[in-house]
Design a protein around this motif. Structure first.
Motif, PDB file in Angstrom:
ATOM      1  N   GLU A 186      36.024  33.783  38.504  1.00 56.90           N
ATOM      2  CA  GLU A 186      37.006  33.688  37.438  1.00 56.90           C
ATOM      3  C   GLU A 186      38.355  34.265  37.829  1.00 56.90           C
ATOM      4  N   GLY A 190      42.032  32.405  38.082  1.00 57.20           N
ATOM      5  CA  GLY A 190      43.250  32.873  37.446  1.00 57.20           C
ATOM      6  C   GLY A 190      44.404  32.978  38.419  1.00 57.20           C
ATOM      7  N   LEU A 210      41.972  28.653  28.384  1.00 60.78           N
ATOM      8  CA  LEU A 210      41.325  29.854  28.895  1.00 60.78           C
ATOM      9  C   LEU A 210      40.860  30.745  27.738  1.00 60.78           C
ATOM     10  N   ALA A 218      40.282  35.421  33.838  1.00 65.27           N
ATOM     11  CA  ALA A 218      41.158  34.425  34.452  1.00 65.27           C
ATOM     12  C   ALA A 218      42.537  34.450  33.802  1.00 65.27           C
ATOM     13  N   PHE A 219      42.561  34.628  32.497  1.00 63.69           N
ATOM     14  CA  PHE A 219      43.827  34.705  31.762  1.00 63.69           C
ATOM     15  C   PHE A 219      44.664  35.873  32.282  1.00 63.69           C
ATOM     16  N   ALA A 222      45.827  35.268  35.903  1.00 59.58           N
ATOM     17  CA  ALA A 222      46.934  34.312  35.962  1.00 59.58           C
ATOM     18  C   ALA A 222      48.245  34.979  35.573  1.00 59.58           C
TER      19      ALA A 222
END
Length: 413
Positions: A186, A190, A210, A218-219, A222
């Motif tokens: 994950e 991201g 997401l 992942a959010f 990112a």
């Protein structure tokens, strides 16, 4: 079937997809590969140094990347957003009178500067070869079959992307790679999503899907990647480069995009459709907003469900194209990846009626989208994206059980 009239049998063949034989797929892919190789070979062998027979830079848009990198290496990164200063570099270093403005955020200057350490043509080859190979590797991860690889190489969007020296391959690798990484890696997903910060118009859907899928790591990854990219460019070039980018945005938006100097036939969006037909900016932006809202809602529903990740990924890829007003035909490499994801799901779970035919039409559409829009004012590229997105939504809604999988597989051959 024998009792059906001739026209009904023809319709049934296209509905079930039995016309799409393995030999036809292989022949078509091979023909497109040969055509692509011939077109690119003619482009290079008929060129005069770094410009083609029409006086345009080989790789057209890549000239703006490389020349911006040259300016950044020379300590003039902010000036790369000045059209006068940038066009002079294009003229001096590449020898073209045509102008291809630099409009990417400063994070992409990191890539451009690295490429500018090489001479122009070697840099173009390295750029397109490396990103295309990465895209083919991503495609292989979706469908590890030789025929799928042939379809990937022969996909008409490849010729468009290579001809323009554009970012389509890299964008497809990052977005599709992020989708494939999500279930097990994950944070890596991201990071890949965050690296898309050079295409901010493609970032609308990501936070929504997401959050809908509960991919909070992942959010965060990112967001951290985007902030790190900003911090890195700030540490190298300072705030002036970002100020120059922001100052140039109005010129890019009005001249390159809204006024259609690039050519509305090259854009594949609801906005471009309205502008192609003479609609006002208010109507065009209004239709684009409605399209984006509908896509966001549909993608949230799909990503909140237990649907196969391949369908979620396909919805994200096509939805990304539909939700942005600034989508050109070289960005349709994302459509190619979405086709692969849906095809992989269909090969395992079965195809619905008309699925195979629509997949084939979607594969073919980048070849004809621009010329049809230019001559007949029909936005077939955008309409195909919309139809393909609806196919994905319908497959996600059906979510067939194993018995239905077998029935669909038998019906679709």
């Amino acid at each position: 079937m024998a009792s059906l009239p001739d026209h009904a049998r023809i319709i049934e063949r296209y509905a079930t997809g039995v016309w799409l034989s393995g030999s036809l797929i292989t022949f078509t892919a091979g023909a497109m590969i040969a055509g692509t190789a011939a077109a690119l070979g003619f482009l290079f062998f008929s060129a005069n140094g770094t410009v083609d027979i029409y006086g345009r830079p080989i790789g057209t848009d890549f000239s703006s990347f490389w020349s911006a990198g040259v300016m950044a290496l020379a300590g003039h990164a902010p000036q790369s957003y000045d059209w006068s200063a940038h066009s002079e570099i294009l003229r001096q270093w590449i020898g073209t009178k045509d102008y291809y403005p630099w409009s990417y955020p400063p994070v992409f200057l990191l890539v451009s500067a690295a490429l500018a350490t090489l001479p122009y043509l070697p840099a173009l080859v390295v750029w397109q070869a490396s990103t295309m190979l990465a895209a083919l590797g991503t495609l292989w991860a979706i469908v590890p079959q030789t025929r799928a690889l042939m379809l990937g190489i022969g996909f008409p969007g490849v010729l468009i992307c290579v001809g323009h020296g554009q970012t389509g391959f890299l964008t497809a690798v990052l977005l599709t790679g992020g989708v494939l990484s999500l279930p097990r890696h994950e944070i890596l997903a991201g990071v890949l999503f965050g690296l898309l910060a050079y295409k901010p118009q493609f970032g609308l859907l990501l936070p929504f899907v997401l959050m809908a899928g509960g991919y909070w790591r992942a959010f965060v990854a990112a967001a951290a990647t985007v902030l790190l990219g900003f911090a890195l460019t700030f540490s190298i070039w300072g705030w002036p480069v970002w100020q120059a980018f922001l100052d140039s945005a109005h010129l890019t938006r009005t001249i390159v995009f809204e006024n259609g100097d690039t050519g509305f036939e090259k854009f594949q969006s609801a906005f471009a459709w309205m502008r192609l037909w003479g609609g006002s900016l208010t109507v065009a932006y209004g239709l684009q907003a409605v399209m984006a809202a509908g896509v966001v809602i549909a993608c949230i529903r799909i990503w909140r469900s237990d649907v196969d990740m391949r369908l979620k990924g396909a919805a994200l890829l096509v939805g990304t194209l539909l939700s942005s007003p600034y989508v050109l035909d070289y960005d349709l490499i994302l459509l190619g990846m979405a086709i692969a994801l849906v095809a992989a799901h269909g090969l395992e779970r079965g195809f619905r009626r008309w699925d195979k035919t629509l997949l084939a039409l979607a594969w073919f559409v980048p070849l004809v989208a621009r010329p049809i829009a230019q001559t007949a004012y029909l936005p077939v590229g955008f309409l195909m994206l919309l139809a393909f997105f609806m196919l994905i939504v319908m497959r996600a809604r059906v979510a067939p059980d194993n018995a239905t999988h077998e029935r669909l597989a038998a019906a679709g051959h």
